[in-house]
Design a protein around this motif. Structure first.
Motif: not given
Lengths: 519, 125
Positions: A333-344, A368-371, A404-412, B71-73
């Motif tokens: 779902v949404l490539a697994g990004v972090l966004d407002c709701d998922s962080s919450d 990473g985080y969703l732009p 697998r992927k651990a990029y940027g702010g998401g990694y931290i 989207a998002m790689k």
């Protein structure tokens, strides 16, 4: 008949009258609405014969607006203690058949009494909400009652688990008690929660919306995130409550939670081949829940908030018989990004686990985080910070596996070593880097790409070079940021060992009144 | 209960009392709620449509692949939330679209179990 017998039969009569609630007609109406009567709900939920009711003979003390002398059985709420799979619980159930389950001062006093018992005796509190709201005739006394409940919800938070079950309307100020509790259960077409109803919205804003679309069970499970568990029927809802209680302790002093329902802890089912779940191609999605099921006992995973912010998965499972909280990015779902709701969502779950000594296992695979403007304007900085806060603050054993992927702010953010994960493992597929290879190569080699005779070919070559050099787990491993690069089939083994050796984990945090999380 | 004026300020008469309030930009620009139609499939993230697997007026079963979007790689697969017929495809392969763009309309063949609220179609791989 002896005096004693007369007294006993008088008691039986009084009990029978009080237990009738609003009477046959009102009960028939309740059933016609697809709802069970309050006592039936309790008896379905608790172990057979375990319920002991208190304050059956409570009477309201309202004097005005036609309430004087009016008989309201039990003042519209049933309270008591019982057990679920042998585990003691305190419970209250509002009785909609008595004055619409409206909350007056004595009604509130019954609820606060059972809340006090739950806190003192350190057992989970279950609240079944089915009420039209404040009893208007009782005025400010009714509001005082709500306030007393909210205060106790807050004080008991993090000491005993609090579960709210919405089996009818729960509107206006009343919704804040469930909102303050740990888990909210809703049932399709039965639960209704909102601060202001459709009529007020129409008169003030001119917007038309029906009750179900405004605050129905589906809305709170998919859109608002106010509910944690969605069921199609009350019976299914009760089963969910029983399952949840088996994963969580009775209070925050329990060192670990072992199942009351099953004591054996065989490994995961053979059907989950952990090394076959995650595609090598980082652009291919998969269901991260399969990875969780590939490591838990009997491949069981009890998911929390399944439908809301589905780009992150949270829930409970067991590892060698002990409850563990899982937090995992969901590439499906949404490539697994972090966004407002998922962080919450994840932050709150992590804080629950930490408060109740449930170790945390994190599976990481995110870009990473969703732009986006909407995310930035919705306050992704503030919401995203909740996740960092929750992971950093948690002192329970914390294990992270980078799939697998651990990029940027998401990694931290995803429970990195830097936020004090106890153990960080990575699969050989892991790409731990400040950003994806394409983005990074375009920035680092910008000049070379622009000056090249064939920019596209150069770009491709540079992306490949970056991938080889940085998009792997070995750079992080060389710095000690991850403890081991592991074969996926050994994942359960590593988690078991990590949890075993961190059983006596002890962390001393600086003395403070409390932290100030960004909520 | 009636609205008497909508300009920069809003005056509401509610239960015999008058309330006056100033309208903020955020309020004025708010999205008015509209009952979502589950048959209209909107993009949930800015993306590039990389493949379309269905054609207009073709029948579709529940869970069948509709299109792939990047989207998002990630190459995400959109599957049908219900069985029905593809009425209209509003995007082209290779097209870059924003969030909230109508991608296609599917006529629901399972009339009895229409969700009452908006549900994002499952994204599965």
């Amino acid at each position: 008949m002896s005096l004693l017998n007369r007294k006993i039969s008088e008691l039986a009569e009084r009990k029978a009258r009080a237990e009738q609630g609003g009477g046959e007609k009102a009960i028939a109406k309740q059933i016609a609405m697809g709802k069970l009567p309050a006592r039936e709900r309790i008896s379905q939920l608790l172990d057979k014969g375990s319920f002991f009711e208190y304050d059956l003979f409570i009477e309201h003390d309202a004097r005005g607006f036609g309430l004087d002398g009016k008989d309201l059985a039990g003042d519209g709420v049933v309270i008591g203690t019982g057990s679920i799979n042998g585990k003691p619980v305190a419970i209250f159930a509002q009785d909609f058949t008595v004055a619409g389950g409206s909350l007056g001062s004595m009604h509130a006093r019954k609820i606060t009494k059972i809340m006090d018992y739950a806190l003192k005796m350190r057992m989970p509190l279950i609240g079944i909400n089915d009420s039209g709201g404040a009893r208007i005739q009782e005025g400010v006394n009714s509001l005082a009652g709500y306030g007393e409940i909210f205060y106790r919800n807050t004080i008991a938070s993090g000491v005993i688990p609090q579960l709210s079950v919405i089996l009818g309307p729960c509107a206006g100020g009343a919704v804040y008690s469930p909102a303050l509790t740990d888990f909210v259960f809703v049932v399709d077409k039965i639960s209704k929660m909102f601060i202001t109803g459709p009529e007020v919205i129409k008169s003030v804003l001119g917007e038309e919306i029906d009750m179900e679309s405004l605050g129905g069970a589906r809305v709170h499970s998919e859109i608002t995130g106010n509910a944690h568990f969605f069921a199609k029927s009350e019976t299914e809802c009760f089963e969910q409550i029983k399952s949840l209680l088996d994963y969580i302790p009775s209070h925050n002093d329990c060192k670990q939670t072992v199942s009351c329902m099953s004591n054996n802890s065989p490994g995961p089912r053979k059907s989950f081949k952990i090394d076959k779940i995650v595609p090598v191609d980082p652009t291919k999605p998969y269901d991260v829940r399969d990875v969780i099921k590939a490591v838990t006992d009997e491949s069981k995973f009890f998911e929390v908030q399944q439908m809301w912010a589905a780009n992150i998965v949270v829930g409970f499972g067991r590892i060698n018989g002990t409850s563990v909280g899982f937090v995992a990015n969901q590439p499906l779902v949404l490539a697994g990004v972090l966004d407002c709701d998922s962080s919450d969502k994840a932050a709150r779950f992590i804080r629950f686990c930490d408060a109740f000594n449930i170790p945390l296992v994190t599976f990481e695979d995110l870009p990473g985080y969703l732009p986006g403007v909407d995310q930035e304007h919705a306050g992704v900085i503030r919401h995203g910070a909740k996740l960092l806060y929750a992971f950093s603050e948690a002192t329970v054993p914390k294990v992270t596996i980078i799939l697998r992927k651990a990029y940027g702010g998401g990694y931290i953010a995803m429970n990195s070593r830097h936020l004090r994960a106890d153990f960080v493992f990575a699969w050989p597929l892991a790409e731990i880097a400040v950003m994806g290879p394409e983005g990074a190569a375009n920035i680092i080699f910008k000049k070379e790409i622009m000056e090249s005779e064939n920019p596209d070919a150069t770009r491709k070559a540079k992306v490949e070079e970056y991938k080889q050099k940085f998009a792997n787990p070995y750079v992080a491993a060389s710095k000690g940021y991850i403890d081991a690069v592991i074969d996926p089939v050994d994942t359960r083994k590593y988690i078991i060992n990590a949890l075993e050796v961190s059983k006596e984990k002890f962390i001393k945090v600086p003395d403070k009144k409390h932290g100030i999380p960004p909520f | 209960m009636k609205k008497t004026e909508i300009t920069e300020t809003l005056q509401i008469t509610l239960l015999g009392r008058k309330y006056k309030t100033t309208l903020t930009e955020k309020y004025k620009n708010r999205k008015i709620w509209k009952k979502p139609d589950p048959q209209e499939i909107y993009s949930i993230i800015p993306c590039t449509v990389s493949a379309i697997y269905v054609s207009e007026n073709s029948g579709i079963s529940k869970g069948e692949k509709i299109l792939e979007f990047e989207a998002m790689k990630m190459k995400n697969i959109l599957t049908s939330p219900f069985a029905g017929t593809v009425k209209k495809i509003c995007v082209n392969e290779g097209e870059k679209i924003a969030k909230g763009v109508l991608m296609l309309i599917i006529e629901n063949g399972e009339k009895d179990e229409e969700p009452t609220t908006s549900t994002s179609p499952d994204l599965i791989g």
